[in-house]
Structure formats: C-alpha cells, structure tokens
Design a protein around this motif. Structure first.
Motif, mmCIF file in Angstrom:
data_model
loop_
_atom_site.group_PDB
_atom_site.id
_atom_site.type_symbol
_atom_site.label_atom_id
_atom_site.label_comp_id
_atom_site.label_asym_id
_atom_site.label_seq_id
_atom_site.Cartn_x
_atom_site.Cartn_y
_atom_site.Cartn_z
ATOM 1 N N SER A 182 0.833 -1.193 0.000
ATOM 2 C CA SER A 182 0.000 0.000 0.000
ATOM 3 C C SER A 182 0.874 1.251 0.000
ATOM 4 O O SER A 182 0.578 2.218 -0.706
ATOM 5 C CB SER A 182 -0.975 -0.012 1.174
ATOM 6 N N ILE A 183 1.968 1.205 0.750
ATOM 7 C CA ILE A 183 2.835 2.388 0.763
ATOM 8 C C ILE A 183 3.471 2.587 -0.613
ATOM 9 O O ILE A 183 3.434 3.670 -1.194
ATOM 10 C CB ILE A 183 3.918 2.251 1.847
ATOM 11 N N VAL A 184 4.021 1.520 -1.136
ATOM 12 C CA VAL A 184 4.717 1.646 -2.422
ATOM 13 C C VAL A 184 3.751 2.105 -3.510
ATOM 14 O O VAL A 184 4.040 3.026 -4.280
ATOM 15 C CB VAL A 184 5.384 0.304 -2.807
ATOM 16 N N ILE A 185 2.581 1.486 -3.549
ATOM 17 C CA ILE A 185 1.631 1.863 -4.599
ATOM 18 C C ILE A 185 1.171 3.306 -4.396
ATOM 19 O O ILE A 185 1.117 4.104 -5.332
ATOM 20 C CB ILE A 185 0.435 0.891 -4.614
ATOM 21 N N GLY A 186 0.900 3.652 -3.145
ATOM 22 C CA GLY A 186 0.464 5.023 -2.873
ATOM 23 C C GLY A 186 1.493 6.040 -3.322
ATOM 24 O O GLY A 186 1.185 6.968 -4.084
ATOM 25 N N VAL A 187 2.719 5.843 -2.914
ATOM 26 C CA VAL A 187 3.747 6.834 -3.223
ATOM 27 C C VAL A 187 4.065 6.850 -4.704
ATOM 28 O O VAL A 187 4.091 7.897 -5.349
ATOM 29 C CB VAL A 187 5.015 6.552 -2.390
ATOM 30 N N TRP A 188 4.281 5.672 -5.258
ATOM 31 C CA TRP A 188 4.659 5.652 -6.672
ATOM 32 C C TRP A 188 3.490 6.028 -7.573
ATOM 33 O O TRP A 188 3.698 6.598 -8.650
ATOM 34 C CB TRP A 188 5.278 4.311 -7.056
ATOM 35 N N GLY A 189 2.290 5.734 -7.124
ATOM 36 C CA GLY A 189 1.129 6.203 -7.892
ATOM 37 C C GLY A 189 1.173 7.711 -8.006
ATOM 38 O O GLY A 189 1.021 8.287 -9.097
ATOM 39 N N THR A 190 1.401 8.375 -6.880
ATOM 40 C CA THR A 190 1.481 9.834 -6.894
ATOM 41 C C THR A 190 2.616 10.301 -7.792
ATOM 42 O O THR A 190 2.473 11.259 -8.562
ATOM 43 C CB THR A 190 1.717 10.346 -5.465
#
Ligand code: SF4
Ligand code: SF4
Lengths: 292, 438, 299
Positions: free
Chosen positions: A267-275
């Motif tokens: 969730s962290i990786v997807i959240g940050v990299w999504g942004t």
C-alpha cells in the motif's frame, strides 16, 4: 586353533630407521618412521548381507593420514580364493562383498581368515571371523515389553549359542541406537541371549507408530560387526508437523511473507509511486501545454 | 530583504546567472577530481582482491562505508526540511536556500546508494535484490525508500527549475553550445502561461507533502538497519527519532556551509543576506538542542542501568578508546555550535560557516561512533580469532573510498552550481514584484 | 517388500529397514547408510550372504561411503522431511581440546584463521566458576539472521537448519550484525579452498566451496545426516561433548552414547543461550557441573 588378534592390525614398516637412530623426537618429519596401518572390519547385516570394510592409513608420530588410491587384494582363507581387488577411496577406505563363486569355500568352514596383500607383500594374515547370526524377538511379559536378542555362532557346522557378546539393544535413531532399557550395553549369557525390558516408553515412531528395534555388536573380536533390525509398532504415532515451516513469518522465504507486511509494503509503495507517476504525467502535461 | 526590492528583474537575472569557474573554482574541482580518482583506484583494488583490502573483519563487519552511508542519508534529509517544510509553512525568506538544499539532497542520496554498493561483498549480484528480494528485510525497505526519495528529490529539483531553464535558454551569454541545447532540452517548453504555472504549483505542493513522510522513512529505515538487531548500542526504540533529529542537524549545517561558499563565490550578498544566516542560525540551535536531547536519551538511560551487555560498550565510549572521538562529536557537533549560535554575533556569516563545518564534521564522526564501537562488543567473548579481528581502524583504501565519495558529492554540487542558477531566478523576481506592489 | 509407495521420507527409511529385516531378502541395506539416502546406480551385483545364499544388491553399495544423490538447490532449501535437528553440548565434559574445531575447519575447508566452531572461555560473574563453552550456529527457530537477509541467501529449512546459499549471497553482512551469537564469518578475500573442492558446484548442504565476498557458518553437516552419520564435530570430540539428533525421534547421540533427548534435558537441567532474546536456538547446553576436567586443564 589360531591365535585371534584384535581386529586392528598394525604392520610396522620402518622407512628410515638408520637415519633416525639416535636422533631426537623433533627430528625432521621425513626421517620419522611412518607406520602403515590396515584396519579390517567385518559386517553382518540382518544375517544376510555381509562385507568387509578395509581402512588404509599411514601413522606418523600421532597423526593418521588416510591412504587414497591404494590397491590391495583380499583373499578368503588362502591365496586361491580371491574375494576382491580393492582400491581405496579418498578416505583410504574400500569395501568388499564376498562373490558367489566362493560359495563352496564360505560354506566349507565355520571360521574364515581374511588375507590382505599389496602386490606380493602380505599385509594382513590373521584377521579371523567366526560365522554368526543374530536374531531379535519381542514379547509382552506381564504388560512389560521385552526384547530378546540371541546370538548364535557356527561351531563344527552347527549353530551354538555365543556367550559374552556385548550388544547394544534399543531403537534405531539418528547417529546411534537408543538403548531400550537402562543399560548402555548388554552381554549375552550362556544361552547366547540378552533379555531387555523396555523402559523407554512412548517414543515417537512414524505416522503409524512403527519404530525400529536394533541390536548391534560393534567390532566384536570373534564375530565382527553384527546388526539385526526389526520393525514394530511400539512407537507413538507421530504426525510430522510442518506448520512451523509453512507459516508466514518474518524469517520465512519471500514466498511466505506475512500478509500484514505485504499489505503495508504494497500500500505504501503503490500510494507513493502512484502519486509520482501522476506527477510525471503532470510534467508531460506542462510540456504539451508549452508546445501548443 | 529591503535591498532586493530596489532591483530590476534584469539585474536579478544577471546576478543569479551561473558563472564560469574562476581560478579558485578550477583548483577546487581539480582537487575533488583527484580525490575521486584515488577513491576509484582504491575501489578497483577492492574489486580485485575483495573486501580483504579493508580492515573490517568478522567482528567489525561494518565500518566507515556504512557510517559514511548513514552520513549521506542523514545529510540528504535537509532537502525535505528546507524545501518542503518551509514551503508548506509559507516561509518566504527560505526561497534562496531551497535549491541549495535540494541539490545537497540529490547528490548525497546518490552517493549513499553508491557507497552501499561499495560495501557489498558481491556488488555484481546487486540485481539479486530485485530477482530474489525479500520484503521482510529492512535492507529491502531501504532500497525501495532510497530509490523513491532520490526520484522525488530530482522532481522537486526539476519542476521549480523549469522557469529558470527557460530564462537560461533565452539568455545570449557566451556559454558553450551544448549547454544551451541542454537547457532547451530540459525546459524549452516552459512558456510561463497560467495553465502551466497552475499545474507546476500544484505538483510542487504535492511533492512537498509527499517528500516529508518519505524523508522520515528513509532515515528511520536506515536507523532500523541497526535497531532491528540485538546489539548493545543499537537495540533501542529511540533510534528512528534519534537518527532523524541528527539528520536535520547535519543537513542544516551543510546548508549553512554551502550558503556561505556560494554567497562568497558568486557575490550574492544581496540575495543571501545576513538575515538568512541569522535565521538559519536559530534553526541550527533548535535542531542541535533537539539532537542533544535525543543523545541524552540514547546514552543516559542505558548508562543509568548499566546492563552487562551495554556496560563494555558505554565504558568504551565515555572513558575508553573511543572517548576522545565521542566527546569530540558531542562538543564540536552539538554543544559548541549551540553556544556560538545563541549569540547574535555568532550568527554572522563567518562564524556560522565555521560552526556549519563543525556540525558536519562532528556528525560524520558521530555516525562512525554509532556503527563501529557496538560491533566491538558482541554478547559472547571474542576468542579463537586472529588478533586483528578485535580492533578496527580503516585501511587507506577505506579512507580513500570514503573521501572519494564525499568529494564526488561535492563535485555534483559544484557542477550543478556551475550549470544552473543556485538561487531560483524566477521565484526571486516574482517575490520581489509582490513586495513592490504590496 | 515394495512398500515404497509411502509419501514421507521418514516412511521410506523405515520401509528400507523393513525390507532389510526380512532375512534372505535380496534388497538388503548397509546399516550405516539407509538405502533411500543412496543414489542407486541401477546396476545390481550378486554376492554371497552370511548363510551362503546368493543375494543381489545395488552396485552403489560397493563404495565404502555410498554417494548420496545430487540434490537440486530447491531440495536443499526445503530440507529433509520429517526431521528436526537438535544439538546438546555437555559443558561438564569440555576441556578446550578444540578437536571439533579442527575437524570442522578441515572438512569444510574453512579459511585459515577463521572458525565456525569457537570454544569460548566463559565466566558469567565475578565470583562464578569459569568454564569452556563450544559454540556453533544455534540454528535458531526464530533466526534473526534469516529475518534480515534481503535475498533469501540465508534461509531456514523444514528440518530446522539455517543454511547459506553462497551463490546468491550479496555480501551485505546484515546477517552478521543480526546474529547475537557472533557465529557468522565472512570471506573477506579469497577463501583459499583446496584444489579438491575448488571446482565443485556449491552446495548449501556441504557449504563448500566457500566463495569470496559471501558469508559462511556452521551448517550442522546435513550431508552427513543424510547418510545417517553424525556431524564432524560430534564424531571428532574425544570427550563426547557434542550430542546430535532428531527432535522428532526424541534422541541425541554422540556416537558412543545415545540418550533420550527429553530425559537428558530434564535430568541435567539443559538450557539454551540467551533465551531472553527469543531466538529459540536448536542447541541446548548442559551446565558445567560435576565436571570431567578442571577448567585449568583447558588453558
Ligand atoms: S546462531 Fe546466529 S547464524 Fe545461527 S541461526 Fe541463530 S542467528 Fe542465525
Ligand atoms: S551477507 Fe549474504 S546471507 Fe547475509 S544477509 Fe547479506 S545476502 Fe543474506
């Protein structure tokens, strides 16, 4: 009757005895006498398979070095009966079975001498083995489990009880035999038997509770190494629990990562990299706006 | 900033343009390149013979490579502090400092990742991290978070640079042709129209918000490389906060140092004013106090109990072989800067510069003290090993590589300053216009 | 005699013995090498039994130490099914002879100057008695070293062993920092393996050949246990300090003596090192009471 030797036979070959005479113990290593040592072990497994294990070593001062790639001839009783031509492996060991061609010679006597020659030089001539057999019987006496082991020896073509044989009697375990009773070893009586009352109950067996009883004589002077085994359902049925290994934990492999950790990480990786990817698109947008 | 208000945009643009290296600049670059080359040669030796060229051994299995890594990660945190926190808090005076901070962050984090590769016994297997990566390992967290932080820092450097790139591309200064092309490639599409500005402002805000948690992560995770073990001196729940506060301090120190040098070199007294130094000075005091607070926590509490495992470690630090270094790091890295900077006179540019250097140097040794002494105090006694396993002093190769990496980071900053305006031109102009109209 | 359809290897072993137990059966096994652990050559040889009958065995048994099958990396990572290895070290018998150490170093070609087994001179408190404490890898059940490895280069198997894949290790040394028992060593330079093993394919079970830039440590000799033999340190110790066995069989043996593990630990008050760290070691220690040798004899 031939004098029976201990099964470890030593042959002294003095290499440079003249050179070393009168020198101190600290003399140069190549001037210290080296002793060639051949050890012989006879094995009888379940009164069926039998073989000879030969160990070849060089003893210098206090260190033993295995002699690899040595060829020896092994004979049964006389030079006429070649058992095998042996070549030692890197640990200085070689193993020989008795070939079917020697059936007549083997059955002809109750005692046999094994002879080892290196070329023409006779290195071992007094390793004598008496034919024997070992049997396991189990019983239930007044609720107590009992193991009876009998050792018989061949005497004038007849099986007679072998007394005074030291045996380990117990259960086959990794690296050794776990004694079934309270003693570490037992010795056969005049009837050639030992009777062991089992004091170690509820040992784990396999899924069905099968456990292997073993009786073993190690390097007996007369009979060599004897082993008898018997499977019996005296053990506790033990399911092998692999839960420990299959669980998800911090120490498991990458295929069994704990779910909470995966959830957090992803969730962290997807959240940050999504942004971040969104931001890259913004830069591209700025670019486009500038072009038009 | 009274003195800026009288300047025209042309004047500002002219003042802030990057300038060619002078004599001193050239000498500076030459020295840095030389140190880098020596470091590269040492690394070549290490690749050839293995880590045996270092003085790390089975007990001290992490040495100055790792402490240097921690130092780089720490210093890189400054980018988020100055840029993001100040921007979000609308601290206007920080505008001239943002780019300095960001380039320090980018170069430091770049070299942090390089130095960690240097520390690997098998650098050619780096890709195993991606082929077999195991998310349970804090190293994986570090890999992920450093990549992310590097990426964010570059974006945060790049997007605010766009307007300036345009200005640079349009200037008809003499500079080499390729440089012009480079500017155009990077920023010719910037027209400065409201639509673009809106997107860019929004992106910068998002980045500023995003970079703060990521920056906290990067240093917290780095501290966890130590805190997830059992060793005395590392086994601490305080470690994340301790590392972050230290990182902010060393970062601020680095910015102060860089400010001074840039100001001197480019004669930017009008843009980086004494007021800036004064304000940064106060911030450094605050951060140093904070770090001191965490240090007290980190050492006093275990020292109060003196558990057996901690005892040897703490004794060595307080009074033993590491004591000179330990007290040096505490005094020079924290106490003296605080004492100097609380006075108004201490916050003048030159004393600030000197304390800035003190803070940075103290911080470097502090990282060394965090890594090495702990490893010399394992739980079980050190026996059955050669004598040199029981001590550690870095070999010349280690020093060369560590210094080479520091020079490399400085080199990146130097070239950046040479190529790009280190103080945002467009933003300064805008700010000044706003002031003028108000 | 073909009960060999059973699933688990444990069953296999027992089945192997079962066939051997039937007198005159042609598929006898060497007592010291369970049949299933041997790589059969497929070729049979005829030989004479004790009772003069002609029986057949696989040619593989002609070797003094039969070859065990070559294992794939995946199998080596899984471990021996149904086993859970355990070691007991009796501190009352140790006098710092370090035969374990030299045997281990020799058999694993450990880089000279480094040791996988260390014999430590211990003294817990100011007025407590000193004693000798051999330490191996504890093969922890909650292994901190495995937790931190970024690439699964060090891993825990279902038989409890913690092993290293030197073909994968990136040499980050995090595991060394994480291990509270300081058991891991690193090949800082060329490991200097002898020519006979240098070209071998690396096996996690023999931990040979050691490779530059990777970690190494005690592996509990799974290659030996596959052949039903004891680890090198166990058989090398003349004082019988080390006991090795299978927790699932509830027994440990030093070759000469075999004890029921649970009894031994209960009777002698066995304990594990640094229990408070929660690493759950697989190595148990018996306290140094009623010692065979005074501490000084080991100096
Ligand atoms: S003793 Fe050390 S190396 Fe061995 S399993 Fe435990 S933590 Fe890992
Ligand atoms: S040194 Fe090797 S085994 Fe140890 S943690 Fe790093 S990659 Fe894993």
């Amino acid at each position: 009757m031939k004098k029976l030797h201990h099964n470890i036979l030593k042959l002294l070959v003095t290499l440079c005895c003249f050179a070393t005479a009168g020198q101190t113990a600290n003399a140069q290593s190549d001037s210290v006498p080296a002793t060639k040592i051949i050890r012989m072990h006879y094995y009888n497994v379940n009164n069926s398979m039998q073989y000879i294990l030969l160990e070849s070593q060089l003893k210098k001062e206090k260190t033993f070095t295995p002699q690899a790639n040595k060829t020896y001839n092994l004979y049964l009783d006389s030079a006429a009966n070649l058992v095998a031509m042996l070549k030692t492996d890197k640990d200085g060991k070689a193993k020989a079975f008795i070939p079917p061609t020697l059936k007549a010679a083997w059955e002809g006597s109750s005692q046999h001498t094994f002879i080892v020659k290196e070329g023409d030089e006779e290195l071992v001539s007094d390793y004598v083995i008496t034919k024997s057999k070992i049997d396991i019987d189990t019983a239930n006496e007044d609720g107590a489990r009992v193991i009876n082991v009998s050792v018989m020896k061949m005497d004038n073509n007849e099986w007679k009880p072998a007394a005074g044989v030291e045996l380990k009697v117990g259960f086959e375990r990794l690296g050794g035999i776990l004694s079934a009773g309270d003693e570490e070893t037992y010795t056969t009586d005049s009837t050639g038997t030992v009777k062991v009352t089992v004091t170690k109950d509820s040992l784990p067996g396999n899924e069905k509770g099968i456990i292997t009883i073993a009786a073993r004589a190690d390097d007996n002077e007369t009979f060599g190494n004897l082993l008898a085994e018997k499977n019996i359902s005296w053990g506790l049925p033990t399911e092998i629990n692999t839960h420990f290994f299959d669980q998800r934990a911090l120490w498991t492999t990458r295929f069994r990562t704990p779910i909470w950790l995966l959830a957090m990480a992803y969730s962290i990786v997807i959240g940050v990299w999504g942004t971040l990817i969104y931001l890259i698109f913004q830069v591209i947008k700025i670019r486009k706006l500038g072009r038009t | 900033m009274e003195n800026i208000t009288t300047l025209t945009s042309e004047q500002i643009t002219k003042d802030l343009m990057p300038q060619q290296f002078g004599r001193n600049g050239k000498i500076w670059v030459a020295i840095l390149v030389l140190i880098c080359l020596i470091g590269a040669y040492a690394y070549y030796l290490q690749l050839k013979d293995g880590l045996i060229v270092t003085n790390m051994r089975d007990y001290v299995s992490w040495g100055i490579y790792i402490s240097n890594f921690v130092f780089f990660v720490a210093i890189s945190l400054v980018g988020s502090l100055i840029t993001a926190v100040f921007r979000l808090a609308n601290v206007e005076w920080s505008t001239p400092l943002t780019r300095i901070a960001e380039i320090i962050a980018v170069s430091a984090i770049t070299f942090a990742s390089l130095i960690i590769i240097v520390d690997m016994g098998r650098p050619e297997r780096l890709l195993n991290l991606f082929a077999y990566g195991r998310i349970q390992s804090p190293i994986m967290w570090d890999v992920i978070v450093i990549t992310t932080y590097l990426f964010i820092s570059i974006l945060l450097l790049y997007i605010p640079l766009l307007p300036d790139l345009k200005i640079m591309g349009e200037q008809d200064t003499k500079g080499p042709k390729w440089l012009k092309k480079f500017y155009r490639f990077l920023g010719s599409f910037w027209k400065g129209n409201p639509a673009q500005e809106k997107i860019s402002n929004k992106s910068i805000t998002i980045l500023c918000i995003l970079i703060i948690p990521v920056a906290f992560c990067i240093h917290t995770v780095t501290s966890w490389l130590f805190a997830t073990t059992y060793r005395p001196g590392w086994d601490s729940t305080n470690f994340g906060a301790y590392f972050i506060s230290g990182a902010f301090l060393v970062g601020a120190g680095a910015v102060v140092t860089a400010m001074f040098v840039v100001r001197k070199m480019y004669s930017l007294e009008k843009y980086i004013t004494e007021e800036h130094f004064d304000k940064m000075g106060k911030i450094v005091v605050l951060l140093a106090l904070l770090y001191l607070y965490f240090n007290v926590n980190e050492y006093l509490v275990p020292a109060f109990k003196m558990k057996k495992a901690e005892e040897g470690h703490l004794d060595e630090l307080f009074t033993g072989q590491f004591a000179p270094l330990f007290w040096f790091a505490i005094l020079v890295g924290m106490v003296i800067p605080i004492l100097v900077l609380v006075t108004k006179k201490g916050r003048k540019p030159l004393p600030m510069f000197i304390t800035g250097i003190m803070v940075v140097v103290g911080a470097w040794f502090k990282r060394y003290l965090i890594v090495t002494p702990t490893l010399l105090h394992p739980f079980l006694p050190m026996t059955n090993v050669p004598e040199n396993f029981k001590h550690y002093f870095p070999s010349w190769e280690e020093w060369a590589i560590a210094l080479g990496s520091l020079s490399g980071a400085l080199l990146i900053i130097t070239f950046f300053v040479r190529i790009f305006p280190i103080i945002p031109i467009q933003e300064t102009i805008t700010q000044q216009n706003e002031k003028a109209t108000s | 005699m073909n009960e060999h359809t059973s699933t688990s290897r444990r069953d296999f072993l027992l089945a192997g013995f079962a066939t051997a137990a039937a007198v005159g059966c042609s598929d006898s096994t060497n007592p010291f090498t369970p049949e299933m652990a041997v790589a059969p050559s497929g070729e049979k040889v005829k030989l004479l039994s004790v009772t003069g009958e002609i029986i057949e065995v696989d040619k593989a048994f002609l070797k003094p130490v039969p070859d065990v099958p070559q294992l794939s990396n995946a199998e080596e990572r899984k471990g021996i099914p149904g086993k859970k290895f355990v070691m007991v070290i009796d501190l009352a018998r140790c006098k710092n002879l370090r035969k374990c150490q030299s045997a281990c170093n020799h058999m694993h070609r450990v880089h000279s100057g480094q040791n996988w087994i260390k014999v430590l001179s211990m003294q817990d408190g100011e007025h407590t008695a000193p004693y000798w404490q051999p330490t191996t890898c504890m093969h922890c059940d909650e292994p901190p070293c495995v937790k931190v490895c970024p690439v699964d280069a060090t891993f825990k198997r279902q038989d409890g062993l913690v092993l290293i894949d030197s073909d994968r290790c990136i040499g980050c040394r995090f595991c060394m920092a994480a291990c509270p028992y300081s058991t891991r060593v690193f090949n800082w330079g060329d490991p200097g393996v002898t020519a006979d093993v240098a070209d071998q394919h690396y096996s996690c079970e023999t931990s040979m050949p050691q490779k530059k830039g990777t970690v190494g440590k005690c592996d509990f000799c799974p290659d030996m246990t596959r052949r039903n033999e004891l680890p090198h340190c166990v058989s090398a110790c003349p004082n019988g300090v080390f006991f090795f066995g299978d927790m699932n069989e509830d027994s440990v043996s030093n070759g000469a003596e075999t004890f029921r593990f649970s009894d031994l630990i209960k009777d002698k008050a066995g304990y594990r090192l640094m229990e408070d760290l929660g690493t759950k070691p697989s190595v148990y220690y018996l306290p140094p009471v009623n010692r065979n040798f005074p501490y000084e004899s080991g100096l």
